[in-house]
Design a protein around this motif. Structure first.
Motif, mmCIF file in Angstrom:
data_model
loop_
_atom_site.group_PDB
_atom_site.id
_atom_site.type_symbol
_atom_site.label_atom_id
_atom_site.label_comp_id
_atom_site.label_asym_id
_atom_site.label_seq_id
_atom_site.Cartn_x
_atom_site.Cartn_y
_atom_site.Cartn_z
ATOM 1 N N HIS A 82 0.822 -1.206 0.000
ATOM 2 C CA HIS A 82 0.000 0.000 0.000
ATOM 3 C C HIS A 82 0.857 1.258 0.000
ATOM 4 O O HIS A 82 1.929 1.306 0.619
ATOM 5 N N SER A 83 0.362 2.274 -0.680
ATOM 6 C CA SER A 83 0.960 3.596 -0.571
ATOM 7 C C SER A 83 0.585 4.180 0.784
ATOM 8 O O SER A 83 -0.398 3.774 1.402
ATOM 9 N N GLY A 84 1.364 5.167 1.226
ATOM 10 C CA GLY A 84 1.095 5.757 2.535
ATOM 11 C C GLY A 84 -0.127 6.641 2.562
ATOM 12 O O GLY A 84 -0.639 6.969 3.624
ATOM 13 N N SER A 136 -3.579 8.342 -0.262
ATOM 14 C CA SER A 136 -4.305 8.181 -1.521
ATOM 15 C C SER A 136 -4.019 9.299 -2.509
ATOM 16 O O SER A 136 -4.619 9.358 -3.577
ATOM 17 N N THR A 192 2.001 10.400 0.619
ATOM 18 C CA THR A 192 2.753 9.152 0.451
ATOM 19 C C THR A 192 4.247 9.408 0.440
ATOM 20 O O THR A 192 5.032 8.657 1.036
ATOM 21 N N THR A 249 5.791 9.599 3.790
ATOM 22 C CA THR A 249 5.902 8.314 4.485
ATOM 23 C C THR A 249 7.105 7.519 3.993
ATOM 24 O O THR A 249 7.731 6.796 4.771
ATOM 25 N N CYS A 250 7.420 7.630 2.708
ATOM 26 C CA CYS A 250 8.553 6.888 2.149
ATOM 27 C C CYS A 250 9.861 7.245 2.843
ATOM 28 O O CYS A 250 10.715 6.379 3.067
ATOM 29 N N ASP A 283 2.665 5.979 -5.994
ATOM 30 C CA ASP A 283 2.311 6.809 -4.841
ATOM 31 C C ASP A 283 0.835 6.738 -4.473
ATOM 32 O O ASP A 283 0.447 7.164 -3.388
ATOM 33 N N ASN A 284 0.007 6.216 -5.359
ATOM 34 C CA ASN A 284 -1.436 6.044 -5.080
ATOM 35 C C ASN A 284 -2.067 5.400 -6.301
ATOM 36 O O ASN A 284 -1.375 5.060 -7.275
ATOM 37 N N VAL A 313 -5.235 2.983 -2.708
ATOM 38 C CA VAL A 313 -4.015 2.866 -1.897
ATOM 39 C C VAL A 313 -3.257 1.547 -2.063
ATOM 40 O O VAL A 313 -2.138 1.419 -1.567
ATOM 41 N N SER A 353 3.550 -1.439 3.435
ATOM 42 C CA SER A 353 3.261 -0.056 3.078
ATOM 43 C C SER A 353 4.561 0.699 2.857
ATOM 44 O O SER A 353 5.632 0.280 3.312
ATOM 45 N N THR A 354 4.465 1.849 2.182
ATOM 46 C CA THR A 354 5.633 2.717 2.061
ATOM 47 C C THR A 354 6.118 3.194 3.426
ATOM 48 O O THR A 354 7.273 3.605 3.562
#
Length: 482
Positions: free
Chosen positions: A82-84, A86, A91, A94-95, A303-304, A335, A358-359
């Motif tokens: 999942h991306s961090g 939407s 996102t 979060t990466c 990213d989403n 996501v 997730s990221t």
């Protein structure tokens, strides 16, 4: 080869992988793997608005992604990644931090900025001897104190936060999205130039070479950074965040020709992804020719989910593989994103992993692998997922939190809890057998609803404390609220 020979061959591969993992785990726990100079090179590849169903390795039969497919086959495809968030900016935060974007005030695309108080992957890896570089979309703050691609309303001086303030030695970035073809030109380029180590690039300069595919433009800068690091025998951390297939979507003539049998608007969407794919192939060839493929870890994701309310809206031909929702939605189509990880010395090839990731997990996982000793204790929302990647663990410890506008979600291995704060309405979906999130089972599992609601509210309180500066040791810190 007979059936028995195939079984024997398979068992040998399994035993070899088990032995390799045990050796690595012992060295990692003893702190000897990184001390012996075996720090892996790390590359984070991310597309912009690429849907779960938009790659060959995830089942797309129209879009040509042979290089991504081949690279994915060399590693493990992450089917439950999942991306961090939407949308884009959340996102991306979060990466680099392992922390949910609510903790530092990036509520939406082009909103807030990454505070210098945050600790990024680039910073901790640089401290461990890595050379760090960022190429492509930045989207975590403005790059000029006087102007922004979003105009004066973006408050460029307040939100000035370029890569150089976050641990990067080298950067070639834009503040926000640019066209996927001739990226230095057009409406998207207004007040949104490429910044080469902080200096705006003039597209009229013949040496800028900003015509053609955006992915090629980025790789022209990323590859020399990587080759220079290899020449100096220095481990590198390269973040390459492509602009494709975010609007404005445009493909060059040779890529349009590859999809002559498709609708005109679709040809541009498909073509810009194939241009990106070719540049990934170019990167892989360089790594191979320079002899660093075995100890280079590559993560790929989006990213989403895809842009638009449906397939075929303008040039938005992104697909979700049957998942519900698209970009801006917290349903899985918004996501859950196409992903894989390649690291030949540790991660198995030709495998699929359905572990929940997730990221947010980039920071804790990569930090552990690189032997980072964290000097500051912070709330991390991500987890070290190396055990899941190697098959040593089956599940993560905590659910993944999501937030976009009035909508929240908590995703665990078994359930997804959706909460709409404006109406105080909740939904619950079983994650094992409801791919399209078509069956709200909140009435069947009231205890699960209550426990996940409590977990969400507890997490919200923690995020508010972080946003108020609680993690920075400075109660005077405040940033703009949502």
């Amino acid at each position: 080869m007979s059936s028995s020979d195939r079984v024997d061959s398979c068992l040998r591969k399994i035993r070899l992988r088990e032995i390799m993992w045990m050796i690595f785990a012992v060295l990692l726990l003893a702190g000897e793997f990184v001390e012996a100079g075996e720090k892996p090179n790390i590359i984070l590849l991310m597309t912009d608005d690429l849907g779960y169903g938009d790659t060959g390795f995830n089942g797309n039969t129209i879009i040509k992604t042979p290089h991504l497919d081949a690279l994915a086959a060399r590693g493990t495809v992450l089917t439950n990644f999942h991306s961090g968030g939407s949308v884009c900016s959340p996102t991306r935060g979060t990466c680099l931090t392992g922390r949910h974007h609510d903790r530092y005030g990036i509520w939406d695309a082009n909103a807030g900025h990454l505070p210098t108080e945050e600790i990024t992957l680039a910073e901790v890896l640089k401290a461990e001897g890595y050379r760090t570089g960022h190429f492509g979309k930045w989207h975590l703050g403005t790059l000029d104190k006087q102007k922004s691609s979003k105009g004066a309303k973006r408050n460029p001086e307040l939100h000035y936060s370029p890569p150089a303030l976050h641990g990067y030695d080298r950067s070639f970035v834009t503040e926000s999205a640019v066209c996927t073809w001739d990226p230095g030109y057009g409406a998207r380029a207004k007040n949104n130039p490429f910044y080469d180590d902080g200096v705006a690039v003039d597209p009229k300069d013949p040496e800028s070479n900003l015509r053609g595919g955006d992915a090629r433009v980025l790789m022209d800068r990323a590859i020399p950074f990587i080759e220079s690091s290899i020449n100096d025998e220095t481990p590198f951390f390269a973040v390459i965040w492509f602009h494709a297939p975010h609007e404005d979507v445009e493909a060059g003539p040779e890529y349009l020709a590859m999809y002559a049998d498709q609708p005109e608007e679709a040809r541009h969407y498909y073509g810009c992804i194939t241009e990106l794919d070719e540049q990934v192939g170019r990167l892989v060839e360089v790594l191979h020719d320079r002899g660093v493929t075995e100890n280079t870890m590559i993560w790929f994701t989006s990213d989403n989910g895809p842009e638009g309310v449906k397939v075929g809206q303008g040039r938005g031909y992104g697909t979700t593989g049957g998942l519900r929702g698209r970009k801006r939605a917290l349903y899985e189509g918004g996501v859950r994103v196409p992903s894989f990880v390649v690291w030949p010395v540790v991660v198995a090839s030709g495998e699929k992993c359905d572990g929940l990731m997730s990221t947010l997990d980039y920071f804790p996982t990569i930090s552990q692998i690189a032997g980072v000793q964290h000097p500051v204790v912070r709330h991390l929302d991500g987890e070290n997922v190396l055990g899941m990647l190697t098959g040593r663990e089956l599940k993560r410890g905590r659910p993944i939190p999501f937030h976009y506008h009035d909508n929240y979600a908590m995703v665990s291995e078994d359930f997804k809890y959706m909460y709409h704060s404006k109406t105080d309405h909740a939904e619950l979906y079983g994650r094992g057998d409801d791919w399209a999130e078509a069956n709200d089972v909140s009435g069947q599992f009231p205890d699960v609803v209550e426990s996940m609601r409590a977990a969400l509210f507890e997490w919200q309180a923690s995020a508010r404390e972080s946003h108020a500066g609680g993690d920075y040791g400075d109660e005077s810190y405040r940033s703009a609220g949502p």
